[in-house]
Design a protein around this motif. Sequence first.
Motif, PDB file in Angstrom:
ATOM      1  N   CYS A 154       0.363  -3.764  -4.436  1.00 23.83           N
ATOM      2  CA  CYS A 154       1.676  -4.266  -4.837  1.00 23.83           C
ATOM      3  C   CYS A 154       1.551  -5.578  -5.614  1.00 23.83           C
ATOM      4  O   CYS A 154       2.237  -5.788  -6.611  1.00 23.83           O
ATOM      5  CB  CYS A 154       2.563  -4.475  -3.609  1.00 23.83           C
ATOM      6  SG  CYS A 154       3.106  -2.927  -2.866  1.00 23.83           S
ATOM      7  N   VAL A 155       0.665  -6.450  -5.153  1.00 22.13           N
ATOM      8  CA  VAL A 155       0.474  -7.731  -5.823  1.00 22.13           C
ATOM      9  C   VAL A 155      -0.105  -7.515  -7.223  1.00 22.13           C
ATOM     10  O   VAL A 155       0.306  -8.164  -8.193  1.00 22.13           O
ATOM     11  CB  VAL A 155      -0.438  -8.660  -4.989  1.00 22.13           C
ATOM     12  CG1 VAL A 155      -0.872  -9.882  -5.776  1.00 22.13           C
ATOM     13  CG2 VAL A 155       0.280  -9.085  -3.720  1.00 22.13           C
ATOM     14  N   VAL A 156      -1.032  -6.572  -7.355  1.00 22.85           N
ATOM     15  CA  VAL A 156      -1.642  -6.297  -8.653  1.00 22.85           C
ATOM     16  C   VAL A 156      -0.635  -5.630  -9.591  1.00 22.85           C
ATOM     17  O   VAL A 156      -0.634  -5.887 -10.797  1.00 22.85           O
ATOM     18  CB  VAL A 156      -2.909  -5.428  -8.474  1.00 22.85           C
ATOM     19  CG1 VAL A 156      -3.414  -4.907  -9.789  1.00 22.85           C
ATOM     20  CG2 VAL A 156      -3.983  -6.225  -7.766  1.00 22.85           C
ATOM     21  N   ALA A 157       0.237  -4.800  -9.079  1.00 23.75           N
ATOM     22  CA  ALA A 157       1.204  -4.087  -9.908  1.00 23.75           C
ATOM     23  C   ALA A 157       2.408  -4.947 -10.281  1.00 23.75           C
ATOM     24  O   ALA A 157       3.158  -4.593 -11.187  1.00 23.75           O
ATOM     25  CB  ALA A 157       1.674  -2.832  -9.182  1.00 23.75           C
ATOM     26  N   MET A 158       2.599  -6.074  -9.614  1.00 24.86           N
ATOM     27  CA  MET A 158       3.767  -6.906  -9.867  1.00 24.86           C
ATOM     28  C   MET A 158       3.850  -7.394 -11.324  1.00 24.86           C
ATOM     29  O   MET A 158       4.929  -7.364 -11.920  1.00 24.86           O
ATOM     30  CB  MET A 158       3.786  -8.099  -8.907  1.00 24.86           C
ATOM     31  CG  MET A 158       5.129  -8.796  -8.859  1.00 24.86           C
ATOM     32  SD  MET A 158       5.178 -10.114  -7.657  1.00 24.86           S
ATOM     33  CE  MET A 158       4.885  -9.238  -6.140  1.00 24.86           C
ATOM     34  N   PRO A 159       2.783  -7.851 -11.965  1.00 25.18           N
ATOM     35  CA  PRO A 159       2.909  -8.308 -13.357  1.00 25.18           C
ATOM     36  C   PRO A 159       3.330  -7.204 -14.326  1.00 25.18           C
ATOM     37  O   PRO A 159       3.866  -7.492 -15.388  1.00 25.18           O
ATOM     38  CB  PRO A 159       1.510  -8.815 -13.710  1.00 25.18           C
ATOM     39  CG  PRO A 159       0.861  -9.108 -12.416  1.00 25.18           C
ATOM     40  CD  PRO A 159       1.457  -8.162 -11.437  1.00 25.18           C
ATOM     41  N   LEU A 160       3.100  -5.952 -13.974  1.00 23.70           N
ATOM     42  CA  LEU A 160       3.504  -4.862 -14.856  1.00 23.70           C
ATOM     43  C   LEU A 160       5.019  -4.810 -15.031  1.00 23.70           C
ATOM     44  O   LEU A 160       5.515  -4.437 -16.092  1.00 23.70           O
ATOM     45  CB  LEU A 160       2.978  -3.525 -14.333  1.00 23.70           C
ATOM     46  CG  LEU A 160       1.451  -3.377 -14.323  1.00 23.70           C
ATOM     47  CD1 LEU A 160       1.072  -2.054 -13.682  1.00 23.70           C
ATOM     48  CD2 LEU A 160       0.901  -3.478 -15.718  1.00 23.70           C
ATOM     49  N   HIS A 170      -3.523  -3.690   4.112  1.00 26.56           N
ATOM     50  CA  HIS A 170      -4.091  -4.701   3.218  1.00 26.56           C
ATOM     51  C   HIS A 170      -4.230  -4.133   1.804  1.00 26.56           C
ATOM     52  O   HIS A 170      -3.923  -4.809   0.823  1.00 26.56           O
ATOM     53  CB  HIS A 170      -5.454  -5.175   3.741  1.00 26.56           C
ATOM     54  CG  HIS A 170      -5.347  -6.078   4.923  1.00 26.56           C
ATOM     55  ND1 HIS A 170      -5.826  -7.356   4.908  1.00 26.56           N
ATOM     56  CD2 HIS A 170      -4.803  -5.901   6.162  1.00 26.56           C
ATOM     57  CE1 HIS A 170      -5.606  -7.919   6.077  1.00 26.56           C
ATOM     58  NE2 HIS A 170      -4.990  -7.049   6.860  1.00 26.56           N
ATOM     59  N   TRP A 171      -4.727  -2.897   1.688  1.00 27.51           N
ATOM     60  CA  TRP A 171      -4.896  -2.271   0.370  1.00 27.51           C
ATOM     61  C   TRP A 171      -3.539  -2.046  -0.297  1.00 27.51           C
ATOM     62  O   TRP A 171      -3.393  -2.227  -1.509  1.00 27.51           O
ATOM     63  CB  TRP A 171      -5.661  -0.940   0.478  1.00 27.51           C
ATOM     64  CG  TRP A 171      -7.136  -1.156   0.666  1.00 27.51           C
ATOM     65  CD1 TRP A 171      -7.862  -0.958   1.796  1.00 27.51           C
ATOM     66  CD2 TRP A 171      -8.045  -1.633  -0.322  1.00 27.51           C
ATOM     67  NE1 TRP A 171      -9.168  -1.280   1.584  1.00 27.51           N
ATOM     68  CE2 TRP A 171      -9.323  -1.700   0.272  1.00 27.51           C
ATOM     69  CE3 TRP A 171      -7.932  -2.022  -1.648  1.00 27.51           C
ATOM     70  CZ2 TRP A 171     -10.451  -2.117  -0.392  1.00 27.51           C
ATOM     71  CZ3 TRP A 171      -9.063  -2.446  -2.322  1.00 27.51           C
ATOM     72  CH2 TRP A 171     -10.298  -2.492  -1.700  1.00 27.51           C
ATOM     73  N   LEU A 172      -2.564  -1.657   0.488  1.00 26.29           N
ATOM     74  CA  LEU A 172      -1.225  -1.440  -0.039  1.00 26.29           C
ATOM     75  C   LEU A 172      -0.624  -2.761  -0.545  1.00 26.29           C
ATOM     76  O   LEU A 172      -0.035  -2.816  -1.634  1.00 26.29           O
ATOM     77  CB  LEU A 172      -0.323  -0.824   1.042  1.00 26.29           C
ATOM     78  CG  LEU A 172       1.086  -0.446   0.605  1.00 26.29           C
ATOM     79  CD1 LEU A 172       1.027   0.639  -0.457  1.00 26.29           C
ATOM     80  CD2 LEU A 172       1.886   0.015   1.795  1.00 26.29           C
ATOM     81  N   LEU A 173      -0.784  -3.804   0.222  1.00 25.95           N
ATOM     82  CA  LEU A 173      -0.295  -5.120  -0.183  1.00 25.95           C
ATOM     83  C   LEU A 173      -1.010  -5.608  -1.442  1.00 25.95           C
ATOM     84  O   LEU A 173      -0.364  -6.117  -2.367  1.00 25.95           O
ATOM     85  CB  LEU A 173      -0.489  -6.122   0.963  1.00 25.95           C
ATOM     86  CG  LEU A 173       0.032  -7.538   0.712  1.00 25.95           C
ATOM     87  CD1 LEU A 173       1.534  -7.508   0.510  1.00 25.95           C
ATOM     88  CD2 LEU A 173      -0.331  -8.434   1.877  1.00 25.95           C
ATOM     89  N   LEU A 174      -2.311  -5.428  -1.501  1.00 27.94           N
ATOM     90  CA  LEU A 174      -3.077  -5.809  -2.680  1.00 27.94           C
ATOM     91  C   LEU A 174      -2.623  -5.010  -3.906  1.00 27.94           C
ATOM     92  O   LEU A 174      -2.480  -5.559  -4.998  1.00 27.94           O
ATOM     93  CB  LEU A 174      -4.579  -5.603  -2.442  1.00 27.94           C
ATOM     94  CG  LEU A 174      -5.489  -5.982  -3.606  1.00 27.94           C
ATOM     95  CD1 LEU A 174      -5.412  -7.466  -3.873  1.00 27.94           C
ATOM     96  CD2 LEU A 174      -6.903  -5.546  -3.324  1.00 27.94           C
TER      97      LEU A 174
END
Length: 177
Positions: free
Chosen positions: A11-17, A5-9
Amino acid sequence: MKFVHWLLLGCVVAMPLSASAQWQWIDKNGKKVFSDQAPPPDVPEKNILRRAGSPPPARATFDASGGEAPAADAAGTAPAKARENAAAPKPSGVDKDLEEKTKKAEAEQKAKEAAEAAKLAKAKADNCALARQGKATVDSGIRIAKVNAQGEREIMDDTARAAEQKRLQSVIDSDCK
């Protein structure tokens, strides 16, 4: 399961970068252009200010004399970049499209005002002609009948004729110049 879950979160947070990769250049009109696409081939290399994936250019520092002193990095490329930026065309601070639009809007406004003035002048000319014609009729001394509020015909007496002459003369005085 918590680690996934933390890894997925993360990735989602880093996507806009990854979407922040932008190009920045100065076009042939001197305007800064920001895009996620590379500039067209007709843009000279010296006008490209930032490439996708590269960090933004370093800010210039000012020396004690008030002049701009470029900050040298480890490779010593800052002075070369400063010379490139100095050779690049500077934006004038005036948007040509905006100037054209304002000039066009001013021209349209003047045209509207001229049309309104012409319309007013035509209405005054028409009123003048009608008032002169009416005054000539009243001054001729022939019998004049008017329709009253109930729809009945009334023949003007001398006081009504004098009042109508005054009214028509005031219209002539105001509209016939």
